[in-house]
Scaffold this motif. Structure first.
Motif, PDB file in Angstrom:
ATOM      1  N   LEU A   1      39.839  -0.942  -4.520  1.00  0.00           N
ATOM      2  CA  LEU A   1      39.470  -0.075  -5.642  1.00  0.00           C
ATOM      3  C   LEU A   1      37.993  -0.287  -5.960  1.00  0.00           C
ATOM      4  O   LEU A   1      37.513  -1.422  -5.987  1.00  0.00           O
ATOM      5  CB  LEU A   1      40.319  -0.404  -6.875  1.00  0.00           C
ATOM      6  CG  LEU A   1      40.161   0.506  -8.100  1.00  0.00           C
ATOM      7  CD1 LEU A   1      40.738   1.885  -7.813  1.00  0.00           C
ATOM      8  CD2 LEU A   1      40.864  -0.108  -9.323  1.00  0.00           C
ATOM      9  N   LYS A   2      37.286   0.816  -6.176  1.00  0.00           N
ATOM     10  CA  LYS A   2      35.860   0.757  -6.480  1.00  0.00           C
ATOM     11  C   LYS A   2      35.595   1.433  -7.811  1.00  0.00           C
ATOM     12  O   LYS A   2      36.126   2.509  -8.078  1.00  0.00           O
ATOM     13  CB  LYS A   2      35.064   1.448  -5.367  1.00  0.00           C
ATOM     14  CG  LYS A   2      33.567   1.476  -5.595  1.00  0.00           C
ATOM     15  CD  LYS A   2      32.869   2.235  -4.474  1.00  0.00           C
ATOM     16  CE  LYS A   2      31.368   2.325  -4.716  1.00  0.00           C
ATOM     17  NZ  LYS A   2      30.691   3.096  -3.630  1.00  0.00           N
ATOM     18  N   GLU A   3      34.792   0.790  -8.631  1.00  0.00           N
ATOM     19  CA  GLU A   3      34.427   1.388  -9.909  1.00  0.00           C
ATOM     20  C   GLU A   3      33.236   2.316  -9.702  1.00  0.00           C
ATOM     21  O   GLU A   3      32.261   1.958  -9.034  1.00  0.00           O
ATOM     22  CB  GLU A   3      34.086   0.306 -10.935  1.00  0.00           C
ATOM     23  CG  GLU A   3      34.063   0.809 -12.360  1.00  0.00           C
ATOM     24  CD  GLU A   3      34.208  -0.310 -13.380  1.00  0.00           C
ATOM     25  OE1 GLU A   3      34.159   0.000 -14.584  1.00  0.00           O
ATOM     26  OE2 GLU A   3      34.370  -1.472 -12.975  1.00  0.00           O
ATOM     27  N   THR A   4      33.316   3.524 -10.242  1.00  0.00           N
ATOM     28  CA  THR A   4      32.252   4.519 -10.086  1.00  0.00           C
ATOM     29  C   THR A   4      31.794   5.023 -11.451  1.00  0.00           C
ATOM     30  O   THR A   4      32.371   4.662 -12.480  1.00  0.00           O
ATOM     31  CB  THR A   4      32.755   5.725  -9.259  1.00  0.00           C
ATOM     32  OG1 THR A   4      33.746   6.433 -10.019  1.00  0.00           O
ATOM     33  CG2 THR A   4      33.355   5.271  -7.936  1.00  0.00           C
ATOM     34  N   LYS A   5      30.777   5.884 -11.451  1.00  0.00           N
ATOM     35  CA  LYS A   5      30.303   6.469 -12.706  1.00  0.00           C
ATOM     36  C   LYS A   5      31.377   7.347 -13.339  1.00  0.00           C
ATOM     37  O   LYS A   5      31.475   7.450 -14.557  1.00  0.00           O
ATOM     38  CB  LYS A   5      29.045   7.300 -12.446  1.00  0.00           C
ATOM     39  CG  LYS A   5      27.830   6.482 -12.053  1.00  0.00           C
ATOM     40  CD  LYS A   5      26.628   7.386 -11.834  1.00  0.00           C
ATOM     41  CE  LYS A   5      25.399   6.569 -11.445  1.00  0.00           C
ATOM     42  NZ  LYS A   5      24.207   7.445 -11.212  1.00  0.00           N
ATOM     43  N   GLU A   6      32.175   7.986 -12.464  1.00  0.00           N
ATOM     44  CA  GLU A   6      33.226   8.894 -12.961  1.00  0.00           C
ATOM     45  C   GLU A   6      34.495   8.168 -13.377  1.00  0.00           C
ATOM     46  O   GLU A   6      35.320   8.698 -14.113  1.00  0.00           O
ATOM     47  CB  GLU A   6      33.577   9.922 -11.896  1.00  0.00           C
ATOM     48  CG  GLU A   6      32.443  10.864 -11.521  1.00  0.00           C
ATOM     49  CD  GLU A   6      31.530  10.263 -10.472  1.00  0.00           C
ATOM     50  OE1 GLU A   6      31.816   9.128 -10.023  1.00  0.00           O
ATOM     51  OE2 GLU A   6      30.538  10.911 -10.113  1.00  0.00           O
ATOM     52  N   GLY A   7      34.682   6.953 -12.871  1.00  0.00           N
ATOM     53  CA  GLY A   7      35.908   6.205 -13.153  1.00  0.00           C
ATOM     54  C   GLY A   7      36.184   5.178 -12.072  1.00  0.00           C
ATOM     55  O   GLY A   7      35.517   4.148 -11.993  1.00  0.00           O
ATOM     56  N   PHE A   8      37.164   5.493 -11.202  1.00  0.00           N
ATOM     57  CA  PHE A   8      37.524   4.578 -10.120  1.00  0.00           C
ATOM     58  C   PHE A   8      37.804   5.378  -8.852  1.00  0.00           C
ATOM     59  O   PHE A   8      38.125   6.564  -8.900  1.00  0.00           O
ATOM     60  CB  PHE A   8      38.777   3.770 -10.490  1.00  0.00           C
ATOM     61  CG  PHE A   8      38.627   2.951 -11.743  1.00  0.00           C
ATOM     62  CD1 PHE A   8      38.112   1.669 -11.686  1.00  0.00           C
ATOM     63  CD2 PHE A   8      38.990   3.474 -12.971  1.00  0.00           C
ATOM     64  CE1 PHE A   8      37.963   0.913 -12.838  1.00  0.00           C
ATOM     65  CE2 PHE A   8      38.849   2.729 -14.127  1.00  0.00           C
ATOM     66  CZ  PHE A   8      38.332   1.448 -14.068  1.00  0.00           C
TER      67      PHE A   8
END
Length: 220
Positions: free
Chosen positions: A179-186
Protein backbone atom coordinates in the motif's frame (compact mmCIF):
# COMPACT_ATOMS: atom_id res chain seq x y z
CA UNK A 1 -2.67 -23.47 11.91
CA UNK A 2 -4.10 -25.79 9.29
CA UNK A 3 -2.18 -25.83 6.02
CA UNK A 4 -3.95 -24.30 3.05
CA UNK A 5 -5.16 -26.94 0.62
CA UNK A 6 -5.21 -26.45 -3.14
CA UNK A 7 -8.46 -25.24 -4.62
CA UNK A 8 -9.34 -27.17 -7.78
CA UNK A 9 -11.78 -24.49 -8.85
CA UNK A 10 -11.96 -21.12 -10.62
CA UNK A 11 -8.92 -19.05 -11.57
CA UNK A 12 -10.63 -15.93 -10.29
CA UNK A 13 -13.88 -14.81 -8.72
CA UNK A 14 -15.95 -11.65 -8.48
CA UNK A 15 -17.00 -9.89 -5.30
CA UNK A 16 -19.64 -7.19 -5.08
CA UNK A 17 -18.29 -3.96 -3.63
CA UNK A 18 -21.23 -3.67 -1.25
CA UNK A 19 -20.01 -6.84 0.47
CA UNK A 20 -16.94 -4.95 1.69
CA UNK A 21 -19.18 -2.79 3.85
CA UNK A 22 -21.48 -5.61 4.99
CA UNK A 23 -18.71 -7.94 6.23
CA UNK A 24 -15.87 -7.66 8.70
CA UNK A 25 -12.33 -7.94 7.34
CA UNK A 26 -11.83 -11.63 8.32
CA UNK A 27 -15.29 -12.61 7.02
CA UNK A 28 -14.62 -10.76 3.76
CA UNK A 29 -11.65 -13.03 3.09
CA UNK A 30 -13.61 -16.15 4.06
CA UNK A 31 -16.39 -15.05 1.73
CA UNK A 32 -13.88 -14.58 -1.09
CA UNK A 33 -12.38 -18.06 -0.64
CA UNK A 34 -15.83 -19.62 -0.44
CA UNK A 35 -16.80 -17.87 -3.69
CA UNK A 36 -13.84 -19.51 -5.45
CA UNK A 37 -15.58 -22.85 -4.95
CA UNK A 38 -18.92 -21.77 -6.48
CA UNK A 39 -20.11 -23.42 -9.70
CA UNK A 40 -21.63 -21.79 -12.80
CA UNK A 41 -24.96 -21.51 -10.98
CA UNK A 42 -23.15 -19.50 -8.27
CA UNK A 43 -23.69 -22.30 -5.74
CA UNK A 44 -21.34 -24.21 -3.47
CA UNK A 45 -21.82 -26.82 -0.77
CA UNK A 46 -18.33 -26.40 0.65
CA UNK A 47 -18.39 -27.27 4.36
CA UNK A 48 -16.94 -25.06 7.07
CA UNK A 49 -14.30 -27.70 7.71
CA UNK A 50 -13.25 -27.48 4.07
CA UNK A 51 -13.33 -23.68 4.20
CA UNK A 52 -11.09 -23.73 7.26
CA UNK A 53 -8.64 -25.95 5.37
CA UNK A 54 -8.68 -23.55 2.41
CA UNK A 55 -8.08 -20.44 4.56
CA UNK A 56 -5.56 -22.04 6.91
CA UNK A 57 -7.76 -21.54 9.96
CA UNK A 58 -9.31 -23.81 12.54
CA UNK A 59 -12.99 -24.69 12.15
CA UNK A 60 -13.57 -23.63 15.75
CA UNK A 61 -13.02 -20.00 14.63
CA UNK A 62 -16.38 -20.20 12.85
CA UNK A 63 -18.45 -21.29 15.84
CA UNK A 64 -20.63 -19.03 17.93
CA UNK A 65 -21.16 -18.99 21.68
CA UNK A 66 -20.94 -16.71 24.68
CA UNK A 67 -18.04 -14.30 25.18
CA UNK A 68 -17.97 -12.26 28.39
CA UNK A 69 -21.71 -12.60 28.73
CA UNK A 70 -22.36 -11.53 25.13
CA UNK A 71 -23.56 -13.82 22.37
CA UNK A 72 -21.03 -14.39 19.61
CA UNK A 73 -22.61 -15.21 16.26
CA UNK A 74 -21.28 -18.12 14.24
CA UNK A 75 -19.87 -17.52 10.77
CA UNK A 76 -23.06 -18.77 9.12
CA UNK A 77 -25.15 -16.53 11.35
CA UNK A 78 -22.98 -13.55 10.42
CA UNK A 79 -23.23 -14.45 6.74
CA UNK A 80 -27.03 -14.61 6.97
CA UNK A 81 -27.26 -11.35 8.91
CA UNK A 82 -25.03 -9.52 6.40
CA UNK A 83 -27.24 -10.34 3.41
CA UNK A 84 -24.26 -10.95 1.11
CA UNK A 85 -25.70 -14.25 -0.10
CA UNK A 86 -28.79 -14.62 -2.23
CA UNK A 87 -29.66 -17.61 -0.08
CA UNK A 88 -28.14 -20.12 2.33
CA UNK A 89 -30.00 -23.41 2.03
CA UNK A 90 -29.82 -26.03 4.75
CA UNK A 91 -29.38 -29.50 3.24
CA UNK A 92 -29.77 -32.94 4.81
CA UNK A 93 -26.95 -34.41 2.76
CA UNK A 94 -27.04 -36.56 -0.32
CA UNK A 95 -27.25 -39.94 1.42
CA UNK A 96 -27.39 -41.58 4.83
CA UNK A 97 -23.61 -41.74 4.79
CA UNK A 98 -22.98 -38.04 4.22
CA UNK A 99 -23.41 -35.29 6.81
CA UNK A 100 -25.82 -32.42 6.30
CA UNK A 101 -24.27 -29.36 4.70
CA UNK A 102 -25.31 -25.88 3.68
CA UNK A 103 -25.65 -24.74 0.10
CA UNK A 104 -24.46 -21.16 -0.37
CA UNK A 105 -26.06 -19.29 -3.26
CA UNK A 106 -24.12 -16.20 -4.30
CA UNK A 107 -25.63 -13.07 -5.78
CA UNK A 108 -24.80 -12.12 -9.35
CA UNK A 109 -22.15 -9.46 -9.86
CA UNK A 110 -23.64 -5.99 -9.68
CA UNK A 111 -23.06 -4.18 -12.96
CA UNK A 112 -20.33 -1.59 -12.54
CA UNK A 113 -19.96 -2.36 -8.84
CA UNK A 114 -17.83 -5.47 -8.50
CA UNK A 115 -14.17 -6.47 -8.39
CA UNK A 116 -12.36 -9.49 -9.83
CA UNK A 117 -9.79 -11.28 -7.67
CA UNK A 118 -7.44 -14.08 -8.73
CA UNK A 119 -7.25 -17.28 -6.71
CA UNK A 120 -3.51 -16.61 -6.23
CA UNK A 121 -4.50 -13.95 -3.72
CA UNK A 122 -4.71 -16.83 -1.24
CA UNK A 123 -0.94 -17.24 -1.57
CA UNK A 124 -0.31 -13.84 -0.02
CA UNK A 125 1.43 -14.46 3.30
CA UNK A 126 -0.71 -12.34 5.60
CA UNK A 127 -3.23 -12.97 8.40
CA UNK A 128 -6.82 -13.56 7.33
CA UNK A 129 -7.95 -10.19 8.72
CA UNK A 130 -5.37 -8.27 6.66
CA UNK A 131 -6.20 -10.13 3.45
CA UNK A 132 -9.86 -9.35 4.04
CA UNK A 133 -9.00 -5.70 4.65
CA UNK A 134 -7.10 -5.56 1.35
CA UNK A 135 -10.17 -6.88 -0.45
CA UNK A 136 -12.24 -4.20 1.26
CA UNK A 137 -9.82 -1.51 0.11
CA UNK A 138 -9.94 -2.86 -3.44
CA UNK A 139 -13.71 -2.56 -3.34
CA UNK A 140 -13.38 1.06 -2.19
CA UNK A 141 -10.95 1.90 -4.99
CA UNK A 142 -11.94 4.00 -7.98
CA UNK A 143 -13.38 2.04 -10.96
CA UNK A 144 -10.67 0.31 -13.04
CA UNK A 145 -8.06 1.56 -10.59
CA UNK A 146 -6.06 0.68 -7.49
CA UNK A 147 -6.41 4.24 -6.20
CA UNK A 148 -8.47 4.79 -3.05
CA UNK A 149 -9.40 8.47 -2.88
CA UNK A 150 -10.44 8.38 0.76
CA UNK A 151 -8.96 9.50 4.07
CA UNK A 152 -8.25 7.12 6.90
CA UNK A 153 -11.27 8.51 8.75
CA UNK A 154 -13.52 7.94 5.75
CA UNK A 155 -12.31 4.35 5.34
CA UNK A 156 -12.92 3.80 9.04
CA UNK A 157 -16.49 5.11 8.89
CA UNK A 158 -17.34 3.30 5.65
CA UNK A 159 -16.12 -0.09 6.86
CA UNK A 160 -17.33 0.35 10.43
CA UNK A 161 -13.83 -0.15 11.80
CA UNK A 162 -11.99 1.69 14.55
CA UNK A 163 -9.81 4.46 13.16
CA UNK A 164 -6.91 3.08 15.18
CA UNK A 165 -7.30 -0.33 13.52
CA UNK A 166 -7.39 1.16 10.01
CA UNK A 167 -4.19 3.11 10.72
CA UNK A 168 -2.54 -0.01 12.11
CA UNK A 169 -3.49 -2.12 9.08
CA UNK A 170 -2.39 0.61 6.69
CA UNK A 171 1.02 0.87 8.34
CA UNK A 172 1.55 -2.89 8.11
CA UNK A 173 0.61 -2.92 4.42
CA UNK A 174 2.82 0.11 3.70
CA UNK A 175 5.78 -1.53 5.44
CA UNK A 176 5.30 -4.59 3.23
CA UNK A 177 5.11 -2.49 0.07
CA UNK A 178 1.49 -3.44 -0.59
CA UNK A 179 0.00 0.00 0.00
CA UNK A 180 1.30 3.44 -0.94
CA UNK A 181 0.14 6.75 0.45
CA UNK A 182 -0.57 9.36 -2.24
CA UNK A 183 -1.85 12.94 -2.45
CA UNK A 184 -5.29 11.57 -3.34
CA UNK A 185 -5.34 8.93 -0.61
CA UNK A 186 -3.86 5.44 -0.98
CA UNK A 187 -2.87 3.10 -3.78
CA UNK A 188 -2.83 -0.69 -3.64
CA UNK A 189 0.31 -2.35 -5.05
CA UNK A 190 -1.12 -5.82 -5.67
CA UNK A 191 -1.87 -5.83 -9.40
CA UNK A 192 -0.65 -9.45 -9.75
CA UNK A 193 -3.62 -10.61 -7.66
CA UNK A 194 -6.40 -8.46 -9.11
CA UNK A 195 -8.05 -8.00 -12.50
CA UNK A 196 -9.11 -4.49 -13.39
CA UNK A 197 -12.40 -4.32 -15.24
CA UNK A 198 -11.86 -2.17 -18.32
CA UNK A 199 -15.09 -3.17 -20.07
CA UNK A 200 -16.71 0.21 -19.43
CA UNK A 201 -13.68 2.05 -20.81
CA UNK A 202 -13.53 -0.14 -23.91
CA UNK A 203 -17.27 0.24 -24.46
CA UNK A 204 -17.05 4.02 -24.21
CA UNK A 205 -14.03 4.09 -26.52
CA UNK A 206 -15.82 1.93 -29.08
CA UNK A 207 -18.87 4.19 -28.87
CA UNK A 208 -16.71 7.28 -29.47
CA UNK A 209 -15.06 5.64 -32.48
CA UNK A 210 -18.47 4.70 -33.90
CA UNK A 211 -19.69 8.28 -33.44
CA UNK A 212 -16.62 9.57 -35.26
CA UNK A 213 -17.24 7.09 -38.11
CA UNK A 214 -20.90 8.26 -38.39
CA UNK A 215 -19.79 11.91 -38.46
CA UNK A 216 -17.25 11.11 -41.18
CA UNK A 217 -19.86 9.25 -43.26
CA UNK A 218 -22.33 12.13 -42.95
CA UNK A 219 -19.65 14.57 -44.09
CA UNK A 220 -19.08 12.65 -47.34
Amino acid sequence: MTSQKKLPFKDYTTVNCQDAIALSSPDMYRYFVLSLTADRQLKTDTTLKQLADFTGEKESAYKGGQTKGKKKLSLNERFKASGVFKEIISSNGYSNYQPSRNIYVFKKAEKGNYRRVKKEFRDLSLPVKLKGYILQLFCLAEPSSYLITRTTNNISRTLGMANKTVKEYNEILKDKGLLKETKEGFELKLDKYFILDEAKYNKEKKSEEEDEWVDWMEAI
